[in-house]
Design a protein around this motif. Structure first.
Motif, PDB file in Angstrom:
ATOM      1  N   ILE A  69      48.764  33.865  41.632  1.00  0.00           N
ATOM      2  CA  ILE A  69      47.396  33.422  41.359  1.00  0.00           C
ATOM      3  C   ILE A  69      47.269  31.903  41.453  1.00  0.00           C
ATOM      4  N   MET A  70      48.386  31.191  41.427  1.00  0.00           N
ATOM      5  CA  MET A  70      48.309  29.737  41.539  1.00  0.00           C
ATOM      6  C   MET A  70      48.064  29.264  42.970  1.00  0.00           C
ATOM      7  N   PRO A  75      42.462  33.017  43.545  1.00  0.00           N
ATOM      8  CA  PRO A  75      41.516  33.091  42.434  1.00  0.00           C
ATOM      9  C   PRO A  75      40.149  33.650  42.833  1.00  0.00           C
ATOM     10  N   GLU A  76      39.689  33.290  44.012  1.00  0.00           N
ATOM     11  CA  GLU A  76      38.371  33.791  44.411  1.00  0.00           C
ATOM     12  C   GLU A  76      38.406  35.298  44.637  1.00  0.00           C
ATOM     13  N   ARG A  79      38.512  36.848  41.240  1.00  0.00           N
ATOM     14  CA  ARG A  79      37.198  36.769  40.608  1.00  0.00           C
ATOM     15  C   ARG A  79      36.299  37.888  41.134  1.00  0.00           C
ATOM     16  N   GLU A  82      37.405  41.223  39.805  1.00  0.00           N
ATOM     17  CA  GLU A  82      37.090  41.348  38.377  1.00  0.00           C
ATOM     18  C   GLU A  82      35.594  41.601  38.178  1.00  0.00           C
ATOM     19  N   ASN A  86      34.293  44.974  36.381  1.00  0.00           N
ATOM     20  CA  ASN A  86      33.496  44.821  35.181  1.00  0.00           C
ATOM     21  C   ASN A  86      32.136  45.509  35.311  1.00  0.00           C
ATOM     22  N   PHE A  92      40.161  44.958  34.173  1.00  0.00           N
ATOM     23  CA  PHE A  92      40.845  44.347  35.309  1.00  0.00           C
ATOM     24  C   PHE A  92      42.220  43.825  34.935  1.00  0.00           C
ATOM     25  N   ILE A  93      43.226  44.299  35.621  1.00  0.00           N
ATOM     26  CA  ILE A  93      44.603  43.877  35.362  1.00  0.00           C
ATOM     27  C   ILE A  93      45.116  43.063  36.532  1.00  0.00           C
ATOM     28  N   LEU A  94      45.714  41.932  36.217  1.00  0.00           N
ATOM     29  CA  LEU A  94      46.222  41.056  37.276  1.00  0.00           C
ATOM     30  C   LEU A  94      47.744  41.012  37.257  1.00  0.00           C
ATOM     31  N   CYS A  95      48.342  41.166  38.425  1.00  0.00           N
ATOM     32  CA  CYS A  95      49.802  41.135  38.525  1.00  0.00           C
ATOM     33  C   CYS A  95      50.236  40.152  39.603  1.00  0.00           C
ATOM     34  N   ASN A  96      51.128  39.252  39.239  1.00  0.00           N
ATOM     35  CA  ASN A  96      51.694  38.306  40.208  1.00  0.00           C
ATOM     36  C   ASN A  96      53.025  38.835  40.708  1.00  0.00           C
ATOM     37  N   LEU A 272      39.533  23.803  48.683  1.00  0.00           N
ATOM     38  CA  LEU A 272      40.430  22.665  48.832  1.00  0.00           C
ATOM     39  C   LEU A 272      40.183  21.865  50.108  1.00  0.00           C
TER      40      LEU A 272
END
Lengths: 324, 324
Positions: A69-70, A75-76, A79, A82, A86, A92-96, A272
């Motif tokens: 996620i870094m 992230p978008e 988002r 999620e 929702n 919502f579960i996040l896994c790296n 960025l």
DNA sequence: TTGTAGGCGTTATCAC
DNA sequence: GTGATAACGCCTACAA
């Protein structure tokens, strides 16, 4: 914790009736309904989702696997997923995964034990045998896993060709490519797009190609070497924006003027690229939108298993900025 | 799905025994243990976590509330929390609140229904009454919610003073501040630090202060106005790096040279500040570490409710780059 | 229209 | 050492 039994007692009905009211199915008299509603209100009763899940075998949870996620691309995507989760009442579960297959498998098993309803995978390491015959719905996002697994991606090949065409139109005569890792499907496609666009040029030289790892630093080093050994290069198509930043920095450190002496175009369209100076021209993906679609499709698959669903390939779009 | 009963049958024991083997507690004969293990293996049995959760009233899940994962400060925090969750066998749930209290409350209720074990809050909108008497452990991260709720933060006040002191040491004679939203505790503290450092300077002027919203664009506009009306300003302490980027862009558009004519220092230490040119000097938070600590403390609170736990304030650190 | 009762898969308490 | 069995809280046949 207040349970359905407490409500039933207070409203002087059976638990079955309360259940009917909660889920509003089955017949229930208007007046008893009122009583039950009131009791629910009064006790501030909330049904226990765990018990529900146990009974139904479904958890109303979906997961997203991303490498990290870094990395600013994700992230978008997260988002978007999620938001849609929702909206449809899913957690919502996040896994790296760090692109590590053993992590993916560990997460997968852990989530299956929790009766996860579906998973969206951004993965370049899951194998065909690992995804087939899965009892929970899976969707591949950003990277294809295999032709049988529904995917939401962009037209990487076409986008790459357009990027190179654009550099040509800007007058570039020697166009290099910094590609992504070979095991990532979109990197391969972008590379193929580049190749099909340059292979017949009389100037083409395989020294113009280097492999990066989709990260800033690698691209920085690679670009320095590339430009020092091949000063005739006047355009670079970089396989993602993160590496594009590395290219800009390398050019700066070599005092090569962008875009005068060198044009650079990236891929992805992350925020960025807007912040560097010069800002980075790029083939922008509809990032939020592909995340959104992946989630919508997954939920569709979960709730209506029989509907026919097809993979989607969305279109990238040229965003011209200061680097070309 | 294969259940504990299937295993019991195959191993010719009762479910109780299987349960003992799985959780390795209670006495069980070595040889029967072998039989059970083998049956588990053979059937590829995995205990159903939902049933476990129902019985235990705990879900082995923790959640992180952030305003918006697309803000580049939060992915690192999320990564840290996820890493620690995972390490301790917890599943990680991510919630984007958009700084909206009603969203927070909705999420909260939904998660309580799922027997969530604990929540880490990055929130400036939760009220004291909403967090007190909560049955699940809560930790405030990055922003304090109230003095009774354990928090993991940084020394915003001291860090702000150090930032301004550093600008002074660099020779700045007129130092402005672009603050964050007043309802965010860390923004208030950073502002207070600035104020205590400049209020007694004979040059100090309240026109040197403007309020931003922790986002690039606002800071861009604010800075343009600020510098046009007060050209004597030669240093800006910006309350976060994201706005710092806006300041750099504004200076560029006004053709103000950094750091020659204007020095800029941000706060946070996000990777972004390293990528701009000039790169951004900043008071860096140990972002990953505070996320990690918050998660560790939360898990401590979950698993050992009686241990005494204290809030933590970590230290920021000056990172000098090209903008000063 | 409403109630009874069995079951979802585990764990823990008692007996034996 | 091991095995019945009663919860955990909910839903849904099936009866009434």
């Amino acid at each position: 914790m207040t349970t359905i039994r407490d409500v039933a007692k207070l409203a002087n009905v059976s638990v079955a009736t309360v259940s009917r009211v909660i889920n509003n199915n089955g017949y229930v008299n208007e007046s008893t309904m009122q009583r039950v509603r009131q009791a629910i209100e009064q006790l501030n009763y909330r049904p226990n989702d765990v018990a529900r899940s146990l009974f139904k075998g479904k958890s109303k949870m979906i997961a997203l696997f991303v490498p990290d996620i870094m990395n600013p691309f994700f992230p978008e995507l997260a988002r978007a997923v999620e938001d849609i989760s929702n909206k449809h009442g899913y957690t919502f579960i996040l896994c790296n995964t760090d692109n590590q297959n053993d992590k993916e498998i560990t997460y997968l098993n852990a989530l299956l034990q929790k009766s996860i309803d579906g998973i969206i995978l951004v993965s370049s390491t899951m194998t065909t045998s690992q995804v087939k015959d899965m009892k929970v719905p899976l969707i591949a996002l950003d990277r294809k896993i295999n032709p049988n697994l529904i995917s939401v991606t962009v037209n990487n090949y076409e986008g790459a060709r357009q990027a190179v065409q654009y550099l040509k139109k800007q007058g570039c005569k020697r166009i290099a490519h910094i590609s992504g890792p070979e095991n990532i499907s979109n990197a391969r496609e972008r590379f193929r797009g580049y190749l099909d666009e340059v292979r017949d040029e009389e100037w083409f030289n395989s020294d113009f190609i280097c492999v990066g790892n989709y990260a800033v630093n690698d691209a920085f080093e690679a670009t320095k070497k590339l430009l020092q050994s091949n000063p005739e290069i006047d355009g670079i198509f970089v396989a993602n924006d993160l590496m594009g930043v590395g290219v800009l920095k390398a050019a700066e450190s070599l005092k090569i003027k962008i875009p005068n002496e060198l044009s650079v175009i990236g891929f992805d369209g992350i925020e960025l690229g807007n912040i560097t100076s010069p800002s980075l021209t790029t083939m922008a993906q509809p990032i939020y939108n592909i995340g959104k679609r992946a989630a919508e499709i997954l939920i569709q698959k979960i709730e209506h298993p029989n509907t026919v669903i097809k993979s989607e390939e969305h279109k990238v779009k040229l965003i011209t900025r200061e680097s070309t």
